[in-house]
Design a protein around this motif. Structure first.
Motif, PDB file in Angstrom:
ATOM      1  N   ASN A 191       5.939  18.028   8.642  1.00 43.80           N
ATOM      2  CA  ASN A 191       7.267  18.640   8.638  1.00 43.80           C
ATOM      3  C   ASN A 191       8.222  17.737   7.876  1.00 43.80           C
ATOM      4  O   ASN A 191       7.913  16.590   7.580  1.00 43.80           O
ATOM      5  N   TYR A 192       9.381  18.275   7.587  1.00 48.95           N
ATOM      6  CA  TYR A 192      10.375  17.515   6.833  1.00 48.95           C
ATOM      7  C   TYR A 192      11.768  17.977   7.237  1.00 48.95           C
ATOM      8  O   TYR A 192      11.936  18.983   7.929  1.00 48.95           O
ATOM      9  N   ASN A 193      12.738  17.225   6.783  1.00 46.65           N
ATOM     10  CA  ASN A 193      14.117  17.617   6.972  1.00 46.65           C
ATOM     11  C   ASN A 193      14.916  17.086   5.793  1.00 46.65           C
ATOM     12  O   ASN A 193      14.511  16.128   5.144  1.00 46.65           O
ATOM     13  N   PRO A 223       0.838  -1.203   0.000  1.00 48.59           N
ATOM     14  CA  PRO A 223       0.000   0.000   0.000  1.00 48.59           C
ATOM     15  C   PRO A 223       0.873   1.253   0.000  1.00 48.59           C
ATOM     16  O   PRO A 223       1.994   1.235   0.502  1.00 48.59           O
ATOM     17  N   PRO A 224       0.346   2.323  -0.545  1.00 47.82           N
ATOM     18  CA  PRO A 224       1.124   3.566  -0.543  1.00 47.82           C
ATOM     19  C   PRO A 224       1.263   4.098   0.881  1.00 47.82           C
ATOM     20  O   PRO A 224       0.442   3.807   1.750  1.00 47.82           O
ATOM     21  N   PRO A 225       2.313   4.888   1.136  1.00 54.31           N
ATOM     22  CA  PRO A 225       2.474   5.470   2.475  1.00 54.31           C
ATOM     23  C   PRO A 225       1.378   6.495   2.737  1.00 54.31           C
ATOM     24  O   PRO A 225       0.744   6.993   1.802  1.00 54.31           O
ATOM     25  N   PRO A 226       1.141   6.829   3.998  1.00 52.99           N
ATOM     26  CA  PRO A 226       0.150   7.867   4.315  1.00 52.99           C
ATOM     27  C   PRO A 226       0.524   9.195   3.669  1.00 52.99           C
ATOM     28  O   PRO A 226       1.690   9.450   3.367  1.00 52.99           O
ATOM     29  N   LYS A 227      -0.462  10.042   3.489  1.00 51.67           N
ATOM     30  CA  LYS A 227      -0.242  11.349   2.877  1.00 51.67           C
ATOM     31  C   LYS A 227       0.829  12.108   3.662  1.00 51.67           C
ATOM     32  O   LYS A 227       0.784  12.185   4.876  1.00 51.67           O
ATOM     33  N   GLY A 228       1.785  12.666   2.950  1.00 48.68           N
ATOM     34  CA  GLY A 228       2.815  13.490   3.566  1.00 48.68           C
ATOM     35  C   GLY A 228       4.029  12.744   4.069  1.00 48.68           C
ATOM     36  O   GLY A 228       4.971  13.341   4.564  1.00 48.68           O
ATOM     37  N   VAL A 229       4.038  11.413   3.927  1.00 43.23           N
ATOM     38  CA  VAL A 229       5.203  10.627   4.344  1.00 43.23           C
ATOM     39  C   VAL A 229       6.096  10.424   3.125  1.00 43.23           C
ATOM     40  O   VAL A 229       5.667   9.851   2.125  1.00 43.23           O
ATOM     41  N   PHE A 230       7.328  10.919   3.229  1.00 45.07           N
ATOM     42  CA  PHE A 230       8.281  10.784   2.129  1.00 45.07           C
ATOM     43  C   PHE A 230       9.624  10.327   2.667  1.00 45.07           C
ATOM     44  O   PHE A 230      10.044  10.759   3.743  1.00 45.07           O
ATOM     45  N   ALA A 258       9.960  13.188   5.406  1.00 44.93           N
ATOM     46  CA  ALA A 258       8.821  14.016   5.815  1.00 44.93           C
ATOM     47  C   ALA A 258       7.812  13.158   6.557  1.00 44.93           C
ATOM     48  O   ALA A 258       7.661  11.967   6.270  1.00 44.93           O
ATOM     49  N   GLU A 259       7.132  13.787   7.500  1.00 49.09           N
ATOM     50  CA  GLU A 259       6.138  13.113   8.330  1.00 49.09           C
ATOM     51  C   GLU A 259       4.952  14.043   8.590  1.00 49.09           C
ATOM     52  O   GLU A 259       5.147  15.233   8.808  1.00 49.09           O
ATOM     53  N   PRO A 260       3.732  13.504   8.612  1.00 51.25           N
ATOM     54  CA  PRO A 260       2.559  14.334   8.865  1.00 51.25           C
ATOM     55  C   PRO A 260       2.246  14.539  10.344  1.00 51.25           C
ATOM     56  O   PRO A 260       1.496  15.450  10.687  1.00 51.25           O
TER      57      PRO A 260
END
Length: 176
Positions: free
Chosen positions: A102-104, A1-8, A116-118
């Motif tokens: 947020n992201y780094n 499954p794809p990752p949750p929205k905003g997770v990169f 990135a994490e939501p």
């Protein structure tokens, strides 16, 4: 499954054997950034540093666009006192995206990485092979500088390896 929205979790290899942009491509990519950011990219003396800075800025804008829907060219990025980047014009509410998105980013050697994490605060560090020492420091000197960044147990784990290569590998494993 794809990752949750905003997770990169994105990485880019900037080694010239993998990516060596010609003048036209370079100009196009620089033009995608606000003028102040493209100027900062070009202040770096060496092309390898410019490439990492450019890719870092482009990844941040892409992540912000993908997570929030704000147009790539309208994304505003600033930095906290600790130099962590953040999106200043993030919409207050985006369907499916946590309130704390947020992201780094980090770059070193031939790598640029973004996480990135939501919901949770996130960070990322790249520790490229052979880059632990920086300058001409011995491995022992370089590790001593980093002592305060690790617990006693972690530091003992790194120092407990028999060869410089395995010590550097252990360092990178913990650091990044």
């Amino acid at each position: 499954p794809p990752p949750p929205k905003g997770v990169f979790r994105w990485t880019v290899v900037t080694d010239e054997k993998v990516w060596d942009p010609k003048d036209q491509e370079w100009a196009l990519l620089l033009s995608m950034l606000p003028e102040d950011e493209s100027t900062k990219v070009m202040r770096f003396k060496f092309r390898a540093d410019q490439k990492r800075a450019l890719v870092s800025r482009l990844l941040q804008r892409r992540a912000a666009f993908e997570a929030t829907g704000v147009a790539f060219d309208r994304v505003n990025i600033a930095r906290t006192k600790g130099q962590k980047p953040y999106m200043t014009n993030r919409p207050k509410s985006v369907e499916g995206l946590g309130a704390n998105w947020n992201y780094n980013v980090s770059h070193e050697g031939n790598y640029v990485a973004l996480a990135a994490e939501p919901v949770l605060l996130c960070g990322i560090d790249v520790a490229a092979p052979g880059q632990v020492r920086g300058g001409n420091d011995s491995l022992d000197e370089a590790l001593e500088v980093m002592r305060g960044q690790f617990t006693k147990k972690e530091f003992a784990f790194v120092k407990g390896h028999k060869t410089e290569r395995t010590m550097e590998d252990a360092f990178r494993k913990l650091w990044s």
